[in-house]
Scaffold this motif. Sequence first.
Motif, PDB file in Angstrom:
ATOM      1  N   ASP A 131       6.234  -5.226  -9.628  1.00  0.00           N
ATOM      2  CA  ASP A 131       5.481  -4.238 -10.408  1.00  0.00           C
ATOM      3  C   ASP A 131       4.380  -3.566  -9.588  1.00  0.00           C
ATOM      4  O   ASP A 131       3.874  -2.498  -9.976  1.00  0.00           O
ATOM      5  N   LEU A 132       3.966  -4.203  -8.493  1.00  0.00           N
ATOM      6  CA  LEU A 132       2.866  -3.652  -7.694  1.00  0.00           C
ATOM      7  C   LEU A 132       3.293  -2.463  -6.837  1.00  0.00           C
ATOM      8  O   LEU A 132       2.450  -1.805  -6.225  1.00  0.00           O
ATOM      9  N   LYS A 133       4.580  -2.179  -6.803  1.00  0.00           N
ATOM     10  CA  LYS A 133       5.054  -1.039  -6.016  1.00  0.00           C
ATOM     11  C   LYS A 133       4.423   0.254  -6.536  1.00  0.00           C
ATOM     12  O   LYS A 133       4.437   0.533  -7.735  1.00  0.00           O
ATOM     13  N   LEU A 146      -6.206 -10.876   0.138  1.00  0.00           N
ATOM     14  CA  LEU A 146      -5.997  -9.633   0.878  1.00  0.00           C
ATOM     15  C   LEU A 146      -4.784  -9.764   1.788  1.00  0.00           C
ATOM     16  O   LEU A 146      -3.902  -8.892   1.816  1.00  0.00           O
ATOM     17  N   GLU A 147      -4.723 -10.860   2.515  1.00  0.00           N
ATOM     18  CA  GLU A 147      -3.617 -11.101   3.446  1.00  0.00           C
ATOM     19  C   GLU A 147      -2.269 -11.071   2.719  1.00  0.00           C
ATOM     20  O   GLU A 147      -1.299 -10.462   3.186  1.00  0.00           O
ATOM     21  N   ASN A 148      -2.211 -11.697   1.558  1.00  0.00           N
ATOM     22  CA  ASN A 148      -0.934 -11.809   0.844  1.00  0.00           C
ATOM     23  C   ASN A 148      -0.553 -10.523   0.103  1.00  0.00           C
ATOM     24  O   ASN A 148       0.630 -10.198   0.006  1.00  0.00           O
ATOM     25  N   VAL A 149      -1.537  -9.796  -0.418  1.00  0.00           N
ATOM     26  CA  VAL A 149      -1.207  -8.513  -1.067  1.00  0.00           C
ATOM     27  C   VAL A 149      -0.649  -7.531  -0.040  1.00  0.00           C
ATOM     28  O   VAL A 149       0.273  -6.759  -0.340  1.00  0.00           O
ATOM     29  N   ARG A 150      -1.169  -7.586   1.170  1.00  0.00           N
ATOM     30  CA  ARG A 150      -0.677  -6.691   2.218  1.00  0.00           C
ATOM     31  C   ARG A 150       0.780  -6.966   2.579  1.00  0.00           C
ATOM     32  O   ARG A 150       1.447  -6.118   3.172  1.00  0.00           O
ATOM     33  N   LYS A 151       1.261  -8.148   2.225  1.00  0.00           N
ATOM     34  CA  LYS A 151       2.656  -8.505   2.512  1.00  0.00           C
ATOM     35  C   LYS A 151       3.616  -7.985   1.443  1.00  0.00           C
ATOM     36  O   LYS A 151       4.832  -8.012   1.630  1.00  0.00           O
ATOM     37  N   VAL A 152       3.072  -7.533   0.312  1.00  0.00           N
ATOM     38  CA  VAL A 152       3.915  -7.069  -0.791  1.00  0.00           C
ATOM     39  C   VAL A 152       4.428  -5.661  -0.496  1.00  0.00           C
ATOM     40  O   VAL A 152       3.644  -4.737  -0.270  1.00  0.00           O
ATOM     41  N   ALA A 153       5.735  -5.520  -0.517  1.00  0.00           N
ATOM     42  CA  ALA A 153       6.344  -4.222  -0.189  1.00  0.00           C
ATOM     43  C   ALA A 153       6.023  -3.172  -1.246  1.00  0.00           C
ATOM     44  O   ALA A 153       6.081  -3.446  -2.444  1.00  0.00           O
ATOM     45  N   GLY A 154       5.631  -2.000  -0.774  1.00  0.00           N
ATOM     46  CA  GLY A 154       5.487  -0.863  -1.673  1.00  0.00           C
ATOM     47  C   GLY A 154       4.138  -0.681  -2.331  1.00  0.00           C
ATOM     48  O   GLY A 154       3.951   0.276  -3.085  1.00  0.00           O
ATOM     49  N   VAL A 155       3.185  -1.573  -2.071  1.00  0.00           N
ATOM     50  CA  VAL A 155       1.846  -1.395  -2.653  1.00  0.00           C
ATOM     51  C   VAL A 155       1.246  -0.099  -2.113  1.00  0.00           C
ATOM     52  O   VAL A 155       1.255   0.151  -0.905  1.00  0.00           O
ATOM     53  N   LYS A 156       0.740   0.727  -3.011  1.00  0.00           N
ATOM     54  CA  LYS A 156       0.210   2.029  -2.607  1.00  0.00           C
ATOM     55  C   LYS A 156      -1.078   1.888  -1.805  1.00  0.00           C
ATOM     56  O   LYS A 156      -1.247   2.510  -0.750  1.00  0.00           O
TER      57      LYS A 156
END
Length: 252
Positions: A131-133, A146-156
């Motif tokens: 859903d974070l895409k 921060l480190e782990n959110v940056r690993k999520v594909a498609g985050v704006k």
Amino acid sequence: MKKTLLSLAALTLLASGAQARTWEAIKQSGTIKIATEGAFPPFNILKGKQLTGFEVELAEALAKQLGLKVQWVTQPFDNLLIGLQQDRYDFVIASHGITPERAKAVDFANPHYCTGGAIVSKVGGPKTAADLKGKTVAVQVGTTYLENVRKVAGVKDVKTFPKDTDAQAALMAGRVDAWVGDKFTGLDLVKAQKGKLVAGDLLFSERIGMAVKKGNAGLLKELNAALAKAMSNGTYAKLSTKYFGTDVRCKN
């Protein structure tokens, strides 16, 4: 949850020079100097001039078992491990996630709780990593979140804030689509907002530990022994139930 992703090189450079106080020196002085952030409820928080929270009460209980008085120091999260390397205090308890990178720079005690990075959003907002895409996410700077959110594909976009409470405020003000932070903090946030927010999935899980300066084996041994005693004599369970309504110790 947390935190501090200072470069290993920077921490290693700071590790040279002066020696940390040994357990013998601390015991002889009768006072142990402990650092925390004081801005991360419900774990460590300044309420007026009163420092409180689960980690604060736990650390004070451990010090009491060790026969020591406590001198508290509060520092911005990003400064905590730097100050430890510079021998400004004896140990840090501030929800630091035990990561391989950090374990090269400091020594961690056995974990004093297990948690994870949770997604929280307004009702109808993103609840899963997928859903974070295309979404904007708020996190505290220098954290494992921060480190782990940056690993999520498609985050704006990932917006960082000096304090976790600032990141939460950005969500409430509608400046971001989601907040990612400690799952217990997230549960408290959802409860406090009474139907305005929802807790989503965990992006990752982690073990949280107290940090001592690299090589301070005597102090580490005493902290581990005091923590084990607190976990076996009911002290830990009482504090955990007070703050979370459940036992948050690691189950494995």
